[in-house]
Design an enzyme around this catalytic site. Structure first.
Site, mmCIF file in Angstrom:
data_model
loop_
_atom_site.group_PDB
_atom_site.id
_atom_site.type_symbol
_atom_site.label_atom_id
_atom_site.label_comp_id
_atom_site.label_asym_id
_atom_site.label_seq_id
_atom_site.Cartn_x
_atom_site.Cartn_y
_atom_site.Cartn_z
ATOM 1 N N LYS A 158 47.939 -36.347 -4.328
ATOM 2 C CA LYS A 158 47.567 -37.370 -3.350
ATOM 3 C C LYS A 158 47.138 -38.648 -4.076
ATOM 4 O O LYS A 158 46.837 -38.563 -5.263
ATOM 5 C CB LYS A 158 46.415 -36.858 -2.499
ATOM 6 C CG LYS A 158 45.120 -36.767 -3.307
ATOM 7 C CD LYS A 158 43.969 -36.314 -2.500
ATOM 8 C CE LYS A 158 42.777 -36.130 -3.350
ATOM 9 N NZ LYS A 158 42.038 -37.299 -3.718
ATOM 10 N N HIS A 188 44.335 -29.584 -2.813
ATOM 11 C CA HIS A 188 43.710 -28.432 -3.462
ATOM 12 C C HIS A 188 42.715 -27.708 -2.555
ATOM 13 O O HIS A 188 42.395 -26.560 -2.796
ATOM 14 C CB HIS A 188 43.106 -28.800 -4.820
ATOM 15 C CG HIS A 188 41.777 -29.482 -4.743
ATOM 16 N ND1 HIS A 188 41.638 -30.814 -4.499
ATOM 17 C CD2 HIS A 188 40.522 -29.004 -4.877
ATOM 18 C CE1 HIS A 188 40.363 -31.127 -4.491
ATOM 19 N NE2 HIS A 188 39.650 -30.038 -4.716
ATOM 20 N N LYS A 192 41.917 -23.275 -1.939
ATOM 21 C CA LYS A 192 40.634 -22.588 -2.105
ATOM 22 C C LYS A 192 40.697 -21.256 -1.362
ATOM 23 O O LYS A 192 41.149 -21.191 -0.215
ATOM 24 C CB LYS A 192 39.486 -23.436 -1.546
ATOM 25 C CG LYS A 192 39.189 -24.670 -2.393
ATOM 26 C CD LYS A 192 38.045 -25.458 -1.776
ATOM 27 C CE LYS A 192 37.850 -26.817 -2.439
ATOM 28 N NZ LYS A 192 37.224 -26.774 -3.738
ATOM 29 N N GLU A 226 28.910 -34.677 -1.026
ATOM 30 C CA GLU A 226 28.974 -34.440 -2.478
ATOM 31 C C GLU A 226 27.811 -35.188 -3.142
ATOM 32 O O GLU A 226 27.471 -36.286 -2.728
ATOM 33 C CB GLU A 226 30.293 -34.953 -3.049
ATOM 34 C CG GLU A 226 31.505 -34.231 -2.525
ATOM 35 C CD GLU A 226 32.792 -34.714 -3.190
ATOM 36 O OE1 GLU A 226 33.320 -34.009 -4.035
ATOM 37 O OE2 GLU A 226 33.235 -35.825 -2.858
ATOM 38 N N ASP A 245 40.535 -40.814 0.334
ATOM 39 C CA ASP A 245 40.356 -39.852 -0.763
ATOM 40 C C ASP A 245 40.112 -38.440 -0.230
ATOM 41 O O ASP A 245 40.574 -37.463 -0.820
ATOM 42 C CB ASP A 245 39.161 -40.296 -1.622
ATOM 43 C CG ASP A 245 38.957 -39.412 -2.846
ATOM 44 O OD1 ASP A 245 39.976 -38.990 -3.446
ATOM 45 O OD2 ASP A 245 37.795 -39.135 -3.206
ATOM 46 N N HIS A 250 42.034 -33.746 2.447
ATOM 47 C CA HIS A 250 41.390 -32.438 2.528
ATOM 48 C C HIS A 250 40.828 -32.072 3.904
ATOM 49 O O HIS A 250 41.070 -30.994 4.422
ATOM 50 C CB HIS A 250 40.256 -32.366 1.512
ATOM 51 C CG HIS A 250 40.680 -32.761 0.131
ATOM 52 N ND1 HIS A 250 41.890 -32.400 -0.392
ATOM 53 C CD2 HIS A 250 40.061 -33.482 -0.841
ATOM 54 C CE1 HIS A 250 41.993 -32.877 -1.623
ATOM 55 N NE2 HIS A 250 40.902 -33.545 -1.919
ATOM 56 N N LYS A 336 29.877 -39.640 -1.229
ATOM 57 C CA LYS A 336 29.416 -39.461 -2.605
ATOM 58 C C LYS A 336 27.914 -39.737 -2.665
ATOM 59 O O LYS A 336 27.372 -40.458 -1.831
ATOM 60 C CB LYS A 336 30.134 -40.436 -3.541
ATOM 61 C CG LYS A 336 31.654 -40.324 -3.509
ATOM 62 C CD LYS A 336 32.143 -39.036 -4.090
ATOM 63 C CE LYS A 336 33.649 -38.979 -4.138
ATOM 64 N NZ LYS A 336 34.201 -37.649 -4.175
#
Ligand code: BG6
Length: 488
Positions: A158, A188, A192, A226, A245, A250, A336
Site C-alpha cells: 500500500k 498485513h 494477522k 498506537e 495509511d 487496514h 499515532k
C-alpha cells in the site's frame, strides 16, 4: 474457560508442497525488508514452509551479494524470533543473491536466469515490491522489460493510490503488464492470525451468526490507537496521513471481515466477492462525521511544514447500508502517539427491552454486553455480560468469558502476518489480499472526505485524541481505555 484443542493435523508436510521459487525482493535493504520480510523468510525456512528457492535482493544501494548477506544477517539477528544459529544461517545464506537496481533490466534478467538454473524444473517467480508508491510502476516496467512476467506473481505494498482517480490509473497501468490474478495487494492486517479468527469464529459456530445483525448489535468499534511516533517516516507520513495509511487499508479491510455475509466457500473468489459487497454497500463518508487530529508538536518535526494539515489521528463514523447492518453505526479510530497501543474490534449488543432489576442493582452501569476481539499477535477474545454478585439481594457485576491464544500452547505456531501472506502468495491463494475493485470502491466512498476534509484538531501526545471524539460516538462511549483489564 477450559481449552480443549486437537493435535495440529495440518503439519507443513501435509500441505501441498510449493513449487520452487525465485523471489525477487525490491527494496531489499529498506525498513520493511529488514524488520519483517527477511526475518519472515528465515522463519518460513525454519518452519519448513519455504520451498526450494533463491532470494534475489535488489535496491538502490551499491551492494554486492556478500554485503547483502551481511545486511540480511544483521536484520535477522535483530528482528527474527529467537537466536539465529550458525548452521541455519549458513544454509539460509546460500539462497541470498544481490543485484543493484541501477544495473537495470538486463542485469536482473541474467541474475534471475542464473538462479532458475540452480533450481529444479521451471521455478515460479515472486516479485515483492517493497518500494515507495512512486517507484512501484517503474519496477513493474523493469519487470516487463526483463521478461519476468511469465510464471510470476507480484506482491504490492500500500498505498494503492491516493484517491479514486490515482487508484484507477495505478490499476490500469499494472494491468498493462500483469493480469489481476498475478497481483497480490498486501494488507498485513488480514494476515494477522486474529483477523482470520474472525472468519472462524463467525462461520464455524452456530451460536453467533444468528445474532450478527442489526436486530442484536447496537454498534461496532474498530479501534487501533498506537503509541508509536512517526520518526523515520515523516516524509512519507506527511504525504499520507492516518486516513490513507491506516483506514483505507487496514481498518476497512478488517471491517469487511466483521461485516460480510457468509461466503459460499472458504475460497478466494467467494470471500473477495463478499468483502466487495460490503464495500459496495458502504455509504460515502460524511466529513461531518469525521474527527481529524494532529498531535501537538507534529509541525515542529523535521521535514514537516509549519502549517501542515496532515492528520496523525482520525476517528470516523461510517455505515453499511444493507439489510444486515442498516442503522448500525461503525466507529473507527486510529492515531499515532496515543495513550496506549491496541487493536480491537468491539461489538456492543443491544440492551434488554425492559429491566426488572431494582434501581441501583448495577445493570447497564458498565455499558452493554460486548464481544471484543483483540487483534494483537497474542490474540484474545472476550464476551462480557452482567451476572449476579454473590451474597444477599440482587447486585449485578460485569463479568466476562475470555479466551487467550497463549493458553492453547500453540502460540509458537503463529505465523507473523507477512510470513503468512508471502506463503499464501507463493501458493497463489488470494483469500487474504485485496482486489482492484475493492480498493477502487473504498476510494470512491472516501471522496467526500478527501475533497472536503474537516480541519485538524490538536491533541496531546499520550491522549486518546481530540475532545470531539466523544461527540462523534455519543450517546455511546469509546470502549478504550478498558474499564476492566483483560485477565492475565
Ligand atoms: C502500517 C502503517 O501499515 O501498519 C503504520 O503504515 C502502522 O503506520 C502499522 O504503524 C501498524 O501495523 P502493526 O502490525 O504494527 O499493528
Amino acid at each position: 474457560m477450559t481449552l480443549q484443542t486437537e493435535p495440529n493435523d495440518i503439519a507443513p508436510s501435509l500441505m501441498s508442497p510449493l513449487d520452487p521459487h525465485v523471489i525477487v525482493l525490491f527494496g531489499a535493504t529498506g525498513d520493511l525488508a529488514r524488520r519483517k520480510l527477511l526475518p519472515g523468510l528465515l522463519h518460513l525456512a525454519r518452519a519448513g514452509l519455504l520451498p526450494e528457492c533463491r532470494i534475489i535482493g535488489t535496491s538502490l544501494d551499491d551492494l554486492d551479494t556478500d554485503a547483502f548477506q551481511k545486511v540480511a544477517r544483521g536484520a535477522c539477528e535483530e528482528f527474527a524470533v529467537g537466536e539465529v544459529t550458525t548452521t541455519e544461517w549458513a544454509e539460509f545464506e546460500t539462497r541470498l543473491v544481490f543485484v543493484r537496481q541501477s544495473d537495470g533490466a538486463d542485469a536482473l534478467r541474467a541474475v534471475v536466469a542464473d538462479a532458475e538454473r540452480s533450481l529444479p524444473g521451471e521455478p515460479r517467480r515472486l516479485h515483492y515490491l517493497s518500494v515507495p508508491p512512486n517507484a512501484a510502476l517503474a519496477v513493474v516496467r523493469t519487470l516487463g522489460e526483463a521478461g519476468l512476467v511469465e510464471r510470476a506473481r507480484i506482491i504490492m505494498e500500500k498505498p494503492f493510490g491516493t484517491d479514486l482517480a490515482s487508484a484507477r490509473k495505478l490499476n490500469a497501468a499494472l494491468h498493462e503488464t500483469f493480469a489481476e490474478e498475478q497481483i497480490f495487494r498486501i494488507d498485513h492486517f488480514l494476515g494477522k492470525e486474529a483477523a482470520q479468527n474472525i472468519l472462524a469464529f463467525r462461520f464455524a459456530n452456530g451460536l453467533f451468526e444468528p445474532i450478527w445483525n442489526r436486530d442484536h448489535i447496537d454498534h461496532v468499534q474498530i479501534d487501533v490507537p498506537e503509541t508509536l511516533s512517526i520518526d523515520t517516516r515523516l516524509e512519507f507520513y506527511e504525504q499520507t496521513g492516518a486516513f490513507k495509511d491506516m483506514v483505507v487499508t487496514h481498518l476497512f479491510q478488517v471491517l469487511a471481515f466483521m461485516a460480510m455475509e457468509p461466503p459460499t466457500a472458504l475460497e478466494p473468489l467467494a470471500i473477495s466477492e463478499e468483502k466487495n459487497k460490503v464495500f459496495r454497500s458502504m455509504m460515502a463518508l460524511d466529513p461531518a462525521k469525521v474527527v481529524r487530529g494532529q498531535y501537538t508538536g507534529y509541525r515542529d518535526e523535521p521535514a514537516i511544514s509549519d502549517d501542515s494539515e496532515t492528520e496523525t489521528f482520525i476517528a470516523l463514523k461510517c455505515a453499511i447500508d444493507n439489510w444486515r447492518w442498516a442503522g448500525v453505526p461503525f466507529f473507527l479510530r486510529t492515531g499515532k502517539r496515543m495513550a496506549e497501543g491496541a487493536r480491537i474490534i468491539s461489538i456492543a449488543f443491544r440492551e434488554p427491552p425492559k429491566s426488572m432489576f431494582p434501581i441501583g442493582s448495577g445493570v447497564g452501569a458498565q455499558g452493554p454486553d460486548h464481544l471484543t476481539f483483540d487483534l494483537a499477535d497474542a490474540s484474545k477474545l472476550s464476551l462480557s455480560f452482567y451476572g449476579k454478585r454473590p451474597g444477599p439481594g440482587m447486585k449485578l457485576d460485569k463479568l466476562s468469558l475470555q479466551f487467550a491464544l497463549h493458553e492453547t500452547g500453540r502460540q509458537s505456531d503463529v505465523l507473523e502476518a507477512y510470513e503468512r501472506l508471502i506463503h499464501d502468495a507463493m501458493s497463489g491463494d488470494h483469500t487474504l489480499f485485496t482486489t482492484a475493485e475493492g480498493i477502487e470502491r473504498l476510494w470512491e466512498i472516501s471522496t467526500p472526505l478527501l475533497t472536503n476534509p474537516p480541519p485538524v484538531r490538536a491533541y496531546q501526545s499520550g491522549s486518546w485524541g481530540p475532545n470531539a471524539i466523544h461527540q462523534l460516538v455519543a450517546p455511546h462511549a469509546w470502549r478504550l481505555p478498558f474499564e476492566r483489564a483483560w485477565r492475565e
